[in-house]
Scaffold this motif. Structure first.
Motif, mmCIF file in Angstrom:
data_model
loop_
_atom_site.group_PDB
_atom_site.id
_atom_site.type_symbol
_atom_site.label_atom_id
_atom_site.label_comp_id
_atom_site.label_asym_id
_atom_site.label_seq_id
_atom_site.Cartn_x
_atom_site.Cartn_y
_atom_site.Cartn_z
ATOM 1 N N LEU A 1 0.994 -1.916 -9.161
ATOM 2 C CA LEU A 1 0.817 -1.638 -7.860
ATOM 3 C C LEU A 1 -0.711 -1.562 -7.421
ATOM 4 C CD1 LEU A 1 3.710 1.221 -7.447
ATOM 5 C CD2 LEU A 1 3.592 -1.349 -6.517
ATOM 6 N N TYR A 2 -1.496 -1.198 -8.501
ATOM 7 C CA TYR A 2 -2.803 -1.417 -8.088
ATOM 8 C C TYR A 2 -3.491 -2.717 -7.861
ATOM 9 C CZ TYR A 2 -4.904 3.302 -8.844
ATOM 10 O OH TYR A 2 -5.124 4.625 -8.734
ATOM 11 N N THR A 3 -2.752 -3.661 -8.703
ATOM 12 C CA THR A 3 -3.148 -5.033 -8.533
ATOM 13 C C THR A 3 -2.748 -5.322 -7.203
ATOM 14 O OG1 THR A 3 -3.037 -5.755 -11.012
ATOM 15 C CG2 THR A 3 -2.590 -7.420 -9.432
ATOM 16 N N GLY A 4 -1.456 -5.041 -6.737
ATOM 17 C CA GLY A 4 -1.274 -5.400 -5.321
ATOM 18 C C GLY A 4 -1.814 -4.975 -4.204
ATOM 19 N N LEU A 5 -2.536 -3.873 -4.609
ATOM 20 C CA LEU A 5 -3.438 -3.280 -3.698
ATOM 21 C C LEU A 5 -4.590 -3.927 -3.446
ATOM 22 C CD1 LEU A 5 -3.587 -0.413 -1.928
ATOM 23 C CD2 LEU A 5 -4.863 0.604 -3.804
ATOM 24 N N PHE A 6 -5.089 -4.401 -4.611
ATOM 25 C CA PHE A 6 -6.430 -5.301 -4.532
ATOM 26 C C PHE A 6 -5.951 -6.518 -3.965
ATOM 27 C CE2 PHE A 6 -9.659 -8.180 -5.805
ATOM 28 C CZ PHE A 6 -10.801 -7.290 -5.665
ATOM 29 N N ILE A 7 -4.783 -7.170 -4.196
ATOM 30 C CA ILE A 7 -4.421 -8.491 -3.563
ATOM 31 C C ILE A 7 -4.322 -8.354 -2.190
ATOM 32 C CG2 ILE A 7 -2.594 -9.987 -3.366
ATOM 33 C CD1 ILE A 7 -4.165 -10.479 -5.860
ATOM 34 N N THR A 8 -4.053 -7.066 -1.520
ATOM 35 C CA THR A 8 -3.833 -6.660 -0.092
ATOM 36 C C THR A 8 -5.290 -6.829 0.405
ATOM 37 O OG1 THR A 8 -1.831 -5.493 -0.363
ATOM 38 C CG2 THR A 8 -3.253 -5.248 1.630
ATOM 39 N N ALA A 9 -6.146 -6.613 -0.129
ATOM 40 C CA ALA A 9 -7.780 -6.433 0.119
ATOM 41 C C ALA A 9 -8.074 -7.914 0.287
ATOM 42 C CB ALA A 9 -8.368 -5.559 -0.671
ATOM 43 N N HIS A 10 -7.657 -8.833 -0.759
ATOM 44 C CA HIS A 10 -8.056 -10.179 -0.829
ATOM 45 C C HIS A 10 -7.346 -10.979 0.177
ATOM 46 C CE1 HIS A 10 -6.776 -14.435 -1.939
ATOM 47 N NE2 HIS A 10 -8.197 -14.334 -2.540
ATOM 48 N N ASP A 11 -6.213 -10.490 0.667
ATOM 49 C CA ASP A 11 -5.604 -11.397 1.798
ATOM 50 C C ASP A 11 -6.316 -11.217 3.223
ATOM 51 O OD1 ASP A 11 -4.117 -12.690 0.190
ATOM 52 O OD2 ASP A 11 -2.149 -12.221 1.111
ATOM 53 N N ALA A 12 -6.829 -9.629 3.247
ATOM 54 C CA ALA A 12 -7.462 -9.347 4.331
ATOM 55 C C ALA A 12 -8.755 -10.163 4.602
ATOM 56 C CB ALA A 12 -7.572 -7.838 4.179
ATOM 57 N N MET A 13 -9.535 -10.338 3.304
ATOM 58 C CA MET A 13 -10.731 -10.830 3.302
ATOM 59 C C MET A 13 -10.400 -12.607 3.850
ATOM 60 S SD MET A 13 -12.412 -10.015 -0.443
ATOM 61 C CE MET A 13 -12.246 -8.423 -0.965
ATOM 62 N N MET B 1 0.843 -1.118 0.141
ATOM 63 C CA MET B 1 -0.054 0.029 0.007
ATOM 64 C C MET B 1 0.967 1.229 -0.188
ATOM 65 S SD MET B 1 -3.042 1.164 2.682
ATOM 66 C CE MET B 1 -3.722 -0.627 2.502
ATOM 67 N N ALA B 2 1.850 1.212 0.832
ATOM 68 C CA ALA B 2 2.880 2.421 0.768
ATOM 69 C C ALA B 2 3.603 2.610 -0.488
ATOM 70 C CB ALA B 2 3.917 2.080 2.207
ATOM 71 N N CYS B 3 3.833 1.649 -1.133
ATOM 72 C CA CYS B 3 4.590 1.792 -2.614
ATOM 73 C C CYS B 3 3.591 2.490 -3.516
ATOM 74 C CB CYS B 3 4.938 0.446 -3.072
ATOM 75 S SG CYS B 3 6.281 -0.371 -2.188
ATOM 76 N N TRP B 4 2.256 1.788 -3.466
ATOM 77 C CA TRP B 4 1.227 2.349 -4.361
ATOM 78 C C TRP B 4 1.229 3.900 -4.024
ATOM 79 C CZ3 TRP B 4 -3.197 4.728 -2.760
ATOM 80 C CH2 TRP B 4 -4.168 4.944 -3.653
ATOM 81 N N PHE B 5 1.069 4.233 -2.703
ATOM 82 C CA PHE B 5 0.694 5.758 -2.485
ATOM 83 C C PHE B 5 1.970 6.683 -2.881
ATOM 84 C CE2 PHE B 5 0.948 9.467 0.435
ATOM 85 C CZ PHE B 5 -0.207 10.044 -0.115
ATOM 86 N N ILE B 6 3.158 6.206 -2.620
ATOM 87 C CA ILE B 6 4.270 6.963 -2.802
ATOM 88 C C ILE B 6 4.543 7.068 -4.527
ATOM 89 C CG2 ILE B 6 6.864 6.934 -3.067
ATOM 90 C CD1 ILE B 6 6.737 5.477 -0.050
ATOM 91 N N SER B 7 4.285 6.206 -5.175
ATOM 92 C CA SER B 7 4.499 6.141 -6.553
ATOM 93 C C SER B 7 3.359 6.958 -7.134
ATOM 94 C CB SER B 7 4.259 4.733 -7.343
ATOM 95 O OG SER B 7 4.137 4.549 -8.564
ATOM 96 N N LEU B 8 2.123 6.597 -6.707
ATOM 97 C CA LEU B 8 1.018 7.689 -7.248
ATOM 98 C C LEU B 8 1.299 9.100 -7.024
ATOM 99 C CD1 LEU B 8 -1.742 7.672 -8.331
ATOM 100 C CD2 LEU B 8 -2.730 7.275 -6.351
ATOM 101 N N TYR B 9 1.650 9.473 -5.756
ATOM 102 C CA TYR B 9 1.908 10.973 -5.661
ATOM 103 C C TYR B 9 3.224 11.384 -6.321
ATOM 104 C CZ TYR B 9 3.474 14.884 -2.978
ATOM 105 O OH TYR B 9 3.615 16.385 -2.590
ATOM 106 N N PHE B 10 4.049 10.669 -6.623
ATOM 107 C CA PHE B 10 4.968 11.055 -7.516
ATOM 108 C C PHE B 10 4.643 11.257 -9.058
ATOM 109 C CE2 PHE B 10 7.995 9.521 -10.947
ATOM 110 C CZ PHE B 10 8.667 10.510 -11.166
ATOM 111 N N LEU B 11 3.764 10.297 -9.619
ATOM 112 C CA LEU B 11 3.248 10.231 -10.870
ATOM 113 C C LEU B 11 2.235 11.263 -10.903
ATOM 114 C CD1 LEU B 11 2.834 6.533 -11.374
ATOM 115 C CD2 LEU B 11 4.623 8.083 -12.411
ATOM 116 N N LEU B 12 1.411 11.623 -9.951
ATOM 117 C CA LEU B 12 0.510 12.744 -10.038
ATOM 118 C C LEU B 12 1.138 14.059 -10.201
ATOM 119 C CD1 LEU B 12 -2.586 11.462 -7.859
ATOM 120 C CD2 LEU B 12 -2.280 11.197 -10.434
ATOM 121 N N THR B 13 2.113 14.157 -9.470
ATOM 122 C CA THR B 13 2.900 15.692 -9.620
ATOM 123 C C THR B 13 3.902 15.655 -10.658
ATOM 124 O OG1 THR B 13 4.391 14.938 -7.858
ATOM 125 C CG2 THR B 13 2.469 15.965 -7.128
#
Length: 208
Positions: free
Chosen positions: A33-45, A1-13
């Motif tokens: 990284l988006y796929t990883g974000l969803f996989i994280t939610a999947h593991d939470a399930m 999740m942290a990697c997704w956020f850091i990457s997204l912040y950089f890319l949006l700016t």
């Protein structure tokens, strides 16, 4: 999740030029990284993020909401329905069709009107501060592409056709690099159904 956020912040700016080949590479990096974000939610399930149920659910709620405004409870119910009724009419992830019909049926089972409203509001708020090119290229496009990645490698390939096991699932040949790059080891799909309580980063250990 942290990697997704850091990457997204950089890319949006990022003040990028269309001629820079790194732009197109980063679309696919962000997709992964988006796929990883969803996989994280999947593991939470499946309760594999933390031994504490509330922590699992919180991370699940946050991950799917950040992914695309999804509602965790809705996805949680559907996903466990898939595990209980795999490859049947009651399986929300299964459709006896070709790729595109199956994909659209799959998406219709998960996308809700509330989610679309949330994403529309988020887009219009974000574009107040973020260049619309960046929003479309690094926020909208990677999330859409990741739905194909998740569907193709995590649902369509493993479950299409007939299989001689109770989970009606296929599995990738043993290749941990390919399995990780394509869908965080979820190509080892039979193994996931056999051991749903095993987190994605340990799935490769089940591969014989």
């Amino acid at each position: 999740m942290a990697c997704w956020f850091i990457s997204l912040y950089f890319l949006l700016t990022w003040h990028f030029a269309w001629s820079n080949p790194l732009v197109y590479l980063m679309v696919f990096v962000q997709m992964h990284l988006y796929t990883g974000l969803f996989i994280t939610a999947h593991d939470a399930m499946h309760g594999t993020i933390s031994p504490h149920k509330k922590v699992n659910h919180f991370i699940g709620y946050l991950s799917v909401f950040l992914y695309a405004g999804f509602l965790y409870n809705h996805l949680y119910t559907k996903h466990h329905q898939h595990h209980r009724h795999v490859h049947t009419e009651e399986d929300p992830d299964f459709a006896p069709h070709g790729f595109w019909k199956w994909y659209f049926r799959f998406m219709l089972n998960y996308v809700t009107v509330i989610q679309l409203v949330i994403m529309a509001i988020a887009y219009n708020v974000l574009k107040i501060w973020v260049d619309e090119r960046n929003l479309l290229l690094f926020w909208v496009l990677p999330s859409l592409l990741s739905t194909f990645q998740l569907f193709y490698f995590g649902t369509y390939l493993p479950h299409k056709g007939e299989h001689d096991n109770e989970y009606h699932s296929a599995t990738l040949q043993k290749n941990h690099f390919v399995a990780f790059i394509t869908c965080y080891f979820f190509g080892y799909h039979l193994e996931h159904h056999q051991k749903p309580a095993m987190p994605w980063w340990q799935l490769h250990k089940t591969k014989k």
